[in-house]
Design an enzyme around this catalytic site. Structure first.
Site, PDB file in Angstrom:
ATOM      1  N   GLN A   1     -57.764 -18.029   0.313  1.00 45.38           N
ATOM      2  CA  GLN A   1     -57.337 -17.687   1.682  1.00 45.38           C
ATOM      3  C   GLN A   1     -56.978 -18.966   2.466  1.00 45.38           C
ATOM      4  O   GLN A   1     -56.557 -19.925   1.851  1.00 45.38           O
ATOM      5  CB  GLN A   1     -58.408 -16.859   2.406  1.00 45.38           C
ATOM      6  CG  GLN A   1     -58.610 -15.448   1.851  1.00 45.38           C
ATOM      7  CD  GLN A   1     -59.523 -15.390   0.641  1.00 45.38           C
ATOM      8  OE1 GLN A   1     -60.609 -15.920   0.660  1.00 45.38           O
ATOM      9  NE2 GLN A   1     -59.086 -14.731  -0.406  1.00 45.38           N
TER      10      GLN A   1
ATOM     11  N   GLY B   1     -54.903 -14.555  -4.786  1.00 46.95           N
ATOM     12  CA  GLY B   1     -53.942 -14.518  -5.878  1.00 46.95           C
ATOM     13  C   GLY B   1     -53.287 -15.890  -5.931  1.00 46.95           C
ATOM     14  O   GLY B   1     -52.571 -16.258  -5.020  1.00 46.95           O
TER      15      GLY B   1
HETATM   16  P1  GDP Z   1     -51.970 -19.544  -3.185  1.00 49.63           P
HETATM   17  O1  GDP Z   1     -52.637 -18.228  -2.977  1.00 49.63           O
HETATM   18  O2  GDP Z   1     -52.214 -20.491  -2.065  1.00 49.63           O
HETATM   19  O3  GDP Z   1     -52.299 -20.163  -4.515  1.00 49.63           O
HETATM   20  O4  GDP Z   1     -50.401 -19.254  -3.192  1.00 49.63           O
HETATM   21  P2  GDP Z   1     -49.647 -18.033  -3.956  1.00 49.63           P
HETATM   22  O5  GDP Z   1     -49.634 -18.334  -5.406  1.00 49.63           O
HETATM   23  O6  GDP Z   1     -50.189 -16.733  -3.522  1.00 49.63           O
HETATM   24  O7  GDP Z   1     -48.203 -18.131  -3.307  1.00 49.63           O
HETATM   25  C1  GDP Z   1     -47.436 -19.276  -3.395  1.00 49.63           C
HETATM   26  C2  GDP Z   1     -46.114 -18.926  -4.125  1.00 49.63           C
HETATM   27  O8  GDP Z   1     -45.185 -19.959  -3.931  1.00 49.63           O
HETATM   28  C3  GDP Z   1     -46.280 -18.809  -5.622  1.00 49.63           C
HETATM   29  O9  GDP Z   1     -45.371 -17.846  -6.099  1.00 49.63           O
HETATM   30  C4  GDP Z   1     -45.914 -20.204  -6.132  1.00 49.63           C
HETATM   31  O10 GDP Z   1     -45.407 -20.198  -7.468  1.00 49.63           O
HETATM   32  C5  GDP Z   1     -44.831 -20.583  -5.163  1.00 49.63           C
HETATM   33  N1  GDP Z   1     -44.737 -22.021  -4.855  1.00 49.63           N
HETATM   34  C6  GDP Z   1     -45.721 -22.941  -4.736  1.00 49.63           C
HETATM   35  N2  GDP Z   1     -45.221 -24.124  -4.327  1.00 49.63           N
HETATM   36  C7  GDP Z   1     -43.886 -23.946  -4.183  1.00 49.63           C
HETATM   37  C8  GDP Z   1     -42.802 -24.794  -3.738  1.00 49.63           C
HETATM   38  O11 GDP Z   1     -42.987 -25.955  -3.384  1.00 49.63           O
HETATM   39  N3  GDP Z   1     -41.548 -24.221  -3.684  1.00 49.63           N
HETATM   40  C9  GDP Z   1     -41.316 -22.920  -4.047  1.00 49.63           C
HETATM   41  N4  GDP Z   1     -40.069 -22.453  -3.957  1.00 49.63           N
HETATM   42  N5  GDP Z   1     -42.314 -22.104  -4.460  1.00 49.63           N
HETATM   43  C10 GDP Z   1     -43.576 -22.607  -4.512  1.00 49.63           C
HETATM   44  P1  IMO Z   2     -55.020 -16.463  -1.304  1.00 51.46           P
HETATM   45  O1  IMO Z   2     -56.249 -17.119  -1.887  1.00 51.46           O
HETATM   46  C1  IMO Z   2     -53.255 -14.161   1.976  1.00 51.46           C
HETATM   47  C2  IMO Z   2     -55.879 -11.268   3.996  1.00 51.46           C
HETATM   48  C3  IMO Z   2     -55.543  -9.802   3.850  1.00 51.46           C
HETATM   49  C4  IMO Z   2     -56.044  -9.273   5.185  1.00 51.46           C
HETATM   50  C5  IMO Z   2     -57.275 -10.107   5.433  1.00 51.46           C
HETATM   51  C6  IMO Z   2     -58.577  -9.417   5.054  1.00 51.46           C
HETATM   52  O2  IMO Z   2     -54.093 -15.938  -2.330  1.00 51.46           O
HETATM   53  O3  IMO Z   2     -54.381 -17.351  -0.297  1.00 51.46           O
HETATM   54  P2  IMO Z   2     -59.717  -8.927   2.695  1.00 51.46           P
HETATM   55  O4  IMO Z   2     -59.265  -8.121   1.535  1.00 51.46           O
HETATM   56  O5  IMO Z   2     -60.012 -10.346   2.399  1.00 51.46           O
HETATM   57  O6  IMO Z   2     -60.860  -8.264   3.439  1.00 51.46           O
HETATM   58  O7  IMO Z   2     -58.477  -8.889   3.753  1.00 51.46           O
HETATM   59  O8  IMO Z   2     -57.115 -11.288   4.674  1.00 51.46           O
HETATM   60  N1  IMO Z   2     -56.048 -12.026   2.731  1.00 51.46           N
HETATM   61  C7  IMO Z   2     -55.152 -12.899   2.246  1.00 51.46           C
HETATM   62  N2  IMO Z   2     -53.915 -13.228   2.698  1.00 51.46           N
HETATM   63  N3  IMO Z   2     -53.780 -14.779   0.886  1.00 51.46           N
HETATM   64  C8  IMO Z   2     -55.005 -14.470   0.431  1.00 51.46           C
HETATM   65  O9  IMO Z   2     -55.609 -15.150  -0.579  1.00 51.46           O
HETATM   66  C9  IMO Z   2     -55.742 -13.456   1.101  1.00 51.46           C
HETATM   67  N4  IMO Z   2     -56.956 -12.888   0.918  1.00 51.46           N
HETATM   68  C10 IMO Z   2     -57.135 -12.027   1.915  1.00 51.46           C
HETATM   69  O10 IMO Z   2     -54.165  -9.612   3.666  1.00 51.46           O
HETATM   70  O11 IMO Z   2     -55.112  -9.600   6.193  1.00 51.46           O
HETATM   71 MG    MG Z   3     -52.127 -16.186  -2.867  1.00 45.54          MG
END
Ligand code: GDP
Ligand code: IMO
Ligand code: MG
Length: 439
Positions: free
Chosen positions: A223, A40
């Site tokens: 991940q 996500g």
């Molecule tokens: P990803 O899976 O690595 O793309 O990260 P996610 O989108 O799952 O989670 C990162 C969250 O932190 C998201 O809600 C972003 O909008 C937010 N985010 C990213 N960079 C920053 C930052 O520098 N500061 C803050 N406060 N939020 C951030």
């Molecule tokens: P992004 O790309 C955080 C975690 C799950 C679980 C383990 C195995 O947003 O960083 P799965 O469904 O892949 O078999 O689950 O991996 N996991 C993540 N944790 N960010 C993710 O993706 C993840 N994708 C899987 O929570 O512990």
């Molecule tokens: Mg994510």
């Protein structure tokens, strides 16, 4: 050959989506190479939020090629829903290309993922229950259904029968589930095939041609290193390789195409799901950081576990990925803390000390974080745009990280918005160098 890999250097959710979006402006294509809709990735632009699960985080730029590589596992229902949602928000998705070799998540994969977790009981991994593990298992067992199979009814049906046959026993509790009816499933997936046909391509060749012309491509990881099936905290991992090395196999280009490898890490650590987490905070401070950082899963909404920055794990991730630079996100979240803890080594049983990440699972499970305390800072960082705007405490913290990881910091995140970013000299130098290399 300018290929830039962006990978997670912790347990996922480091902010890869934001970093990819920032870099995507300057490149010609963005490609995903592993994982599926367990990912996500969030982008915030002009106050508007976008969440991507399968579609690469470059789709918001008109005319940019977005590629879902062969290493990704695709749930076609999720992909189609994501495409429809983007179209509804007037985003042109015509530039998306999907590898014909990518594997498909089937209805039985979803059921087996949940059933597998239920069977594990208290030992469960805490998967996203999106069918990721069972789909990769079928791929390895050579029982997978691929995107190209959607275009041939006879082959599709034959392959579904072959894939379901060895699962008869484990699927027995779902016998009456209409989703598992052969005819219904085949019809549904053929319909998905019609919808996706215009996007299906030989993406390996397409990427080779782009790179050969000097075009630039971002390889967007999902991940993070510590969830890698080979090098992460097995078995509490995902079923793919989120490391930079997988960018090549997961898209079908050679390692010489990669110039830069950026590892994204939060200024602290989070983890969703079960498994060892030596620097985890179990107190009110953890709760406070979770609240401030909005640490709830993008995919499943689960509260993320919180801990101090773990430099043992980060050094390990830097080595596994051969990172050329680090990106530190969410530094703003730590403002106002008197002291900031950083895990610099682990202590284990019988006073053992570990500077390096322990390879043995039992050893790792018995480690705890040895913390160094650094001074905090009071100032709100969200308006800072250069390193010199940062208070001394924040700059010292970044220097401490760079020194202990042995990598330059290219970017610092001080908020979710695109502009809430600090480019360091190292980051700018990389960009200028890659701009020069581009076509
Ligand atoms: P990803 O899976 O690595 O793309 O990260 P996610 O989108 O799952 O989670 C990162 C969250 O932190 C998201 O809600 C972003 O909008 C937010 N985010 C990213 N960079 C920053 C930052 O520098 N500061 C803050 N406060 N939020 C951030
Ligand atoms: P992004 O790309 C955080 C975690 C799950 C679980 C383990 C195995 O947003 O960083 P799965 O469904 O892949 O078999 O689950 O991996 N996991 C993540 N944790 N960010 C993710 O993706 C993840 N994708 C899987 O929570 O512990
Ligand atoms: Mg994510």
């Amino acid at each position: 050959m300018p290929g830039i890999v962006v990978v997670g250097a912790q347990w996922g959710d480091e902010g890869k989506g934001k970093v990819t979006d920032l870099l995507a402006e300057r490149v010609d294509a963005v490609a995903r190479f592993q994982g599926g809709n367990n990912a996500g990735h969030t982008i915030v632009r002009n106050g508007e939020e976008w969440k991507f699960h399968l579609i690469p985080s470059g789709i918001l730029y008109p005319g940019k090629r977005c590629i879902i590589g062969n290493g990704v596992v695709i749930d076609p229902r999720v992909l189609i829903a994501e495409l429809d949602a983007l179209r509804a928000r007037r985003i042109d998705v015509g530039g998306l290309r999907i590898s014909a070799n990518a594997h498909l998540i089937m209805p039985y994969h979803l059921l087996l993922d949940s059933a597998g977790e239920a069977k594990l009981g208290s030992l469960q991994i805490g998967t996203t229950r999106r069918g990721i593990g069972p789909c990769y298992a079928d791929k390895a067992a050579r029982l997978g259904i691929r995107v190209q199979d959607l275009l041939d009814e006879k082959i599709l049906k034959k392959k579904i029968v072959a894939a379901m046959e060895p699962k008869r026993l484990s699927l027995r509790p779902f016998e009456r589930d209409p989703a598992l009816d052969l005819h219904t499933m085949t019809e549904e997936y053929l319909t998905h095939g019609h919808r996706l046909e215009q996007h299906i391509a030989d993406t390996s060749k397409l990427m080779w041609e782009m790179l050969d012309e000097g075009k630039k491509i971002i390889f967007e990881g999902a991940q993070g290193a510590m969830l890698d099936i080979d090098h992460g905290t097995y078995p509490f991992v995902t079923s793919s390789n989120p490391l930079s090395g997988a960018a090549c196999v997961g898209t079908g280009v050679g390692p010489k195409c990669i110039d830069e490898i950026w590892g994204v890490a939060k200024a602290y650590t989070t983890r969703v799901g079960a498994g060892p987490f030596p620097s985890e905070l179990h107190d009110h401070l953890g709760e406070e950081i979770r609240k401030r950082g909005g640490e709830f899963g993008t995919t499943t909404g689960r509260p993320r576990r919180i801990g101090w920055l773990d430099l043992v794990a980060l050094r390990y991730a830097a080595r596994l990925n051969t990172l050329t630079a680090l990106v530190v996100t969410k530094l703003d979240v730590l403002s106002g803390l008197d002291k900031i803890g950083v895990c610099t080594s682990y202590s284990g049983e019988e006073e053992a000390a570990f500077e390096d990440f322990p390879y043995h699972q039992t050893v790792l499970h018995h480690t705890s974080a040895k913390l160094t305390e650094l001074r905090g800072w009071k100032q709100d960082l969200r308006e800072c745009r250069t390193l010199s705007d940062l208070p001394d405490g924040a700059r010292e913290y970044l220097d401490f990280i760079a020194e202990h990881v042995g990598a330059d910091i290219a970017l610092v995140g001080v908020g979710p918005q695109r502009e809430q970013t600090i480019w360091t000299d190292a980051g700018r130098r990389t960009l200028i160098a890659s701009d020069g290399a581009g076509g």
